[in-house]
Design a protein around this motif. Structure first.
Motif, mmCIF file in Angstrom:
data_model
loop_
_atom_site.group_PDB
_atom_site.id
_atom_site.type_symbol
_atom_site.label_atom_id
_atom_site.label_comp_id
_atom_site.label_asym_id
_atom_site.label_seq_id
_atom_site.Cartn_x
_atom_site.Cartn_y
_atom_site.Cartn_z
ATOM 1 N N LEU A 184 -2.332 0.683 2.212
ATOM 2 C CA LEU A 184 -2.255 0.759 0.753
ATOM 3 C C LEU A 184 -1.840 2.160 0.322
ATOM 4 C CD1 LEU A 184 -5.454 -1.266 -0.247
ATOM 5 C CD2 LEU A 184 -3.077 -2.010 -0.468
ATOM 6 N N THR A 185 -2.394 3.168 0.981
ATOM 7 C CA THR A 185 -2.008 4.547 0.681
ATOM 8 C C THR A 185 -0.534 4.780 1.007
ATOM 9 O OG1 THR A 185 -4.256 5.337 1.118
ATOM 10 C CG2 THR A 185 -2.483 6.970 1.197
ATOM 11 N N GLN A 186 -0.083 4.193 2.115
ATOM 12 C CA GLN A 186 1.316 4.343 2.517
ATOM 13 C C GLN A 186 2.251 3.683 1.505
ATOM 14 O OE1 GLN A 186 2.176 3.566 6.712
ATOM 15 N NE2 GLN A 186 4.006 2.404 6.119
ATOM 16 N N GLN A 188 1.638 3.125 -1.643
ATOM 17 C CA GLN A 188 1.613 3.895 -2.881
ATOM 18 C C GLN A 188 2.398 5.193 -2.714
ATOM 19 O OE1 GLN A 188 -1.522 4.198 -6.173
ATOM 20 N NE2 GLN A 188 -2.193 5.775 -4.744
ATOM 21 N N GLY A 189 2.279 5.827 -1.544
ATOM 22 C CA GLY A 189 3.015 7.051 -1.293
ATOM 23 C C GLY A 189 4.523 6.842 -1.302
ATOM 24 N N ALA A 190 4.954 5.629 -0.931
ATOM 25 C CA ALA A 190 6.378 5.299 -0.938
ATOM 26 C C ALA A 190 6.833 4.777 -2.295
ATOM 27 C CB ALA A 190 6.679 4.263 0.137
ATOM 28 N N SER A 191 5.943 4.834 -3.282
ATOM 29 C CA SER A 191 6.232 4.378 -4.651
ATOM 30 C C SER A 191 6.607 2.899 -4.718
ATOM 31 C CB SER A 191 7.358 5.228 -5.278
ATOM 32 O OG SER A 191 6.974 6.581 -5.347
ATOM 33 N N VAL A 192 6.058 2.102 -3.781
ATOM 34 C CA VAL A 192 6.268 0.652 -3.813
ATOM 35 C C VAL A 192 5.282 0.019 -4.796
ATOM 36 C CG1 VAL A 192 6.233 -1.486 -2.465
ATOM 37 C CG2 VAL A 192 7.143 0.628 -1.460
#
Length: 214
Positions: A184-186, A188-192
């Motif tokens: 989930l963090t990944q 969000q970090g990729a702005s998906v």
């Protein structure tokens, strides 16, 4: 008030819907409260009016497998056998319409009940096939993306509710809670996706989420 059934809800016959609304009793369940338990006699039918429900099964070694999630309009507890194969609990404060299976049979008739059983079996088979695909053929990131896409397609609002916790997601997807949180963090970090707290998100890049969920 007439229920607004979800398009993919397994309650497919008008006769069953009318009986549920006419004879059903509205019951409220608090977060994590048990609705019915594994191997209990399946003599009641349930429709989710508000909130959300999860089904779970305890394995012989004590581990828990989340079978599926049910949302407003979904029919829960319609078994082809006499017993419930899974337990069901409220994910959050929820209201369900409850009626005896014998009452549905009496007022709707055998033909409509058989049709509802067939539709429920078909829908549960589809759920199982989709679940097996996610469990067996996708990476951790793809599993979490598929899960979020399913919620987004159901909700279709800008801010999408996430009624289940990270552990529920992990037990459904066959992952650890740490892996779910990391994915989930990944994302969000990729702005998906973008999270507003732990229980609400919005999709910021539909194309990217769809690619991961395929």
């Amino acid at each position: 008030m007439t229920l607004a059934y979800a398009p993919d809800a397994p309650l497919a016959t008008p006769a069953i819907a009318q009986v549920m609304e006419r004879l059903g009793l509205r019951m409220t369940f608090a977060k994590d409260e048990e609705i019915f338990c594994q191997d209990e006699e399946a003599d009641l039918l349930y429709i989710v009016v508000s909130g959300a429900v999860r089904t779970t099964r305890l394995l012989s070694d004590g581990r828990r497998q989340v079978g599926s999630f049910y949302y407003p309009g979904d029919l829960v507890g319609l078994e082809t056998g006499d017993l419930h194969r899974f337990s069901a609990e409220a994910l959050c404060d929820s209201t369900l319409l409850v009626v005896k299976r014998s009452a549905v049979k009496t007022f709707a008739g055998d033909e409509d009940l058989d049709r509802a059983l067939w539709q429920a079996t078909r829908r549960e088979l589809e759920r199982t096939q989709e679940h097996l695909l996610v469990l067996g053929r996708k990476t951790a990131c793809e599993k979490v993306a598929s899960f979020l896409m399913d919620l987004a397609q159901r909700d279709r609002s800008e801010q999408i509710a996430l009624p289940m916790g990270r552990q529920d997601m992990a037990d459904y997807l066959g992952l650890t809670i740490e892996t779910v949180s990391r994915m989930l963090t990944q994302l969000q970090g990729a702005s998906v996706v973008e999270f507003d707290g732990c229980r609400r998100f919005r999709v910021t890049r539909w194309d990217a989420l769809e690619r991961l969920a395929e």
